[in-house]
Design a protein around this motif. Sequence first.
Motif, short mmCIF file in Angstrom:
data_model
loop_
_atom_site.label_atom_id
_atom_site.label_comp_id
_atom_site.label_asym_id
_atom_site.label_seq_id
_atom_site.Cartn_x
_atom_site.Cartn_y
_atom_site.Cartn_z
N ALA A 126 47.32 36.76 53.27
CA ALA A 126 48.59 37.49 53.16
C ALA A 126 49.61 36.71 52.33
O ALA A 126 50.34 37.30 51.53
N ASP A 127 49.64 35.40 52.49
CA ASP A 127 50.58 34.57 51.72
C ASP A 127 50.30 34.68 50.22
O ASP A 127 51.21 34.63 49.41
N TYR A 128 49.05 34.85 49.87
CA TYR A 128 48.66 34.92 48.45
C TYR A 128 48.86 36.32 47.87
O TYR A 128 49.20 36.45 46.70
N ILE A 129 48.64 37.36 48.69
CA ILE A 129 48.61 38.71 48.12
C ILE A 129 49.83 39.56 48.46
O ILE A 129 49.89 40.74 48.07
N GLU A 130 50.81 39.02 49.18
CA GLU A 130 51.97 39.85 49.55
C GLU A 130 52.54 40.51 48.29
O GLU A 130 52.40 39.98 47.19
N PRO A 131 53.16 41.69 48.43
CA PRO A 131 53.54 42.51 47.27
C PRO A 131 54.43 41.83 46.24
O PRO A 131 54.43 42.23 45.07
N VAL A 138 45.87 38.54 40.96
CA VAL A 138 46.15 38.84 42.36
C VAL A 138 45.65 40.23 42.76
O VAL A 138 45.25 40.44 43.90
N GLU A 139 45.60 41.16 41.81
CA GLU A 139 45.12 42.51 42.13
C GLU A 139 43.65 42.49 42.56
O GLU A 139 43.24 43.26 43.42
N GLU A 140 42.87 41.61 41.95
CA GLU A 140 41.46 41.47 42.33
C GLU A 140 41.34 41.00 43.78
O GLU A 140 40.49 41.49 44.53
N ILE A 141 42.19 40.05 44.15
CA ILE A 141 42.17 39.53 45.52
C ILE A 141 42.63 40.61 46.48
O ILE A 141 42.05 40.78 47.56
N ARG A 142 43.66 41.36 46.11
CA ARG A 142 44.12 42.46 46.96
C ARG A 142 43.00 43.47 47.17
O ARG A 142 42.79 43.96 48.29
N ASP A 143 42.27 43.77 46.10
CA ASP A 143 41.17 44.73 46.21
C ASP A 143 40.09 44.21 47.17
O ASP A 143 39.57 44.96 48.00
N LEU A 144 39.74 42.94 47.05
CA LEU A 144 38.75 42.34 47.95
C LEU A 144 39.21 42.46 49.41
O LEU A 144 38.44 42.85 50.29
N ALA A 145 40.47 42.14 49.64
CA ALA A 145 40.98 42.10 51.02
C ALA A 145 41.20 43.50 51.60
O ALA A 145 40.85 43.75 52.75
N TYR A 146 41.76 44.39 50.81
CA TYR A 146 42.13 45.71 51.34
C TYR A 146 41.01 46.75 51.24
O TYR A 146 40.83 47.54 52.14
N ASN A 147 40.29 46.74 50.14
CA ASN A 147 39.36 47.84 49.87
C ASN A 147 37.90 47.49 50.05
O ASN A 147 37.09 48.37 50.31
#
Length: 194
Positions: A126-131, A138-147
Motif C-alpha cells: 500500500a505504501d508503494y501503490i497508494e494513489p 507503479v501501474e504494473e504493481i497496482r495491477d499485480l496487487a489489485y487485479n
Amino acid sequence: MKIDQAIDLVKEKLPEKRFNHSLRVAETAVKLADIYDGDKDKVELAGILHDYSKYDDLGSMYQIVQQHNLDSNLLSYGSEILHGPVCAIIMEEQYGIEDEEILLAIKNHTTGRAQMTLTEKLVFVADYIEPGRQTPGVEEIRDLAYNQGSLDIAIYEISKRTVLHLISKDINVYDATIACLNYYNYSDERVKDD
C-alpha cells in the motif's frame, strides 16, 4: 489506539503532504485487505501511523536504535530506513500499541523483510501503490496487487525496483531489503507464474 486518535496524532506532527500520504496508505491497505482477507483494522491503523517518525531528529533516532538494541547496521542509514523501526518503538512505548502485527508493519514498511505477515505485506505494498505515488512502473504493481491477486509477486517487484534504484544512485541497500527480494523471488506464487 483508535483510528480517530491515530489520525489526530499524525495530523499534529506531519506536514500536510505526508499526512495525506498516510491517509492514502491506510485507505489502500484496507482495499488490499478486502482482496486478500486481511485485518482491515490493523492495516488501517498501521497505515495511518507508519510515517509518524519520518521527520524525527536523526540523533534521537540513533539513540533509540542503541537503547533498544535494534540492528546496529541501522546506524549506517538515515531517516529513510530508520523511521520505521523507530516509529514501532515509539508506538509501543509511548502510545501503548502492543499488537505485534501492527508494530511489524510499521517497522518494515520501507525495507520489507523475508517471511512478512499478511498485515506487513498489505502495508508494504500500500505504501508503494497508494494513489498519490507516481513512480515509473507503479501501474504494473497496482495491477499485480489489485487485479492479478499476486501480492507476493508485487512485493518481489517492489523490492527489485527499490534495489535497482538504490544501486543506480550508489546508495547502500539495507540487508532486510535484500532478504525480502531474495525470499519473494523464490516464493511459491512467483515460481508458479514463471
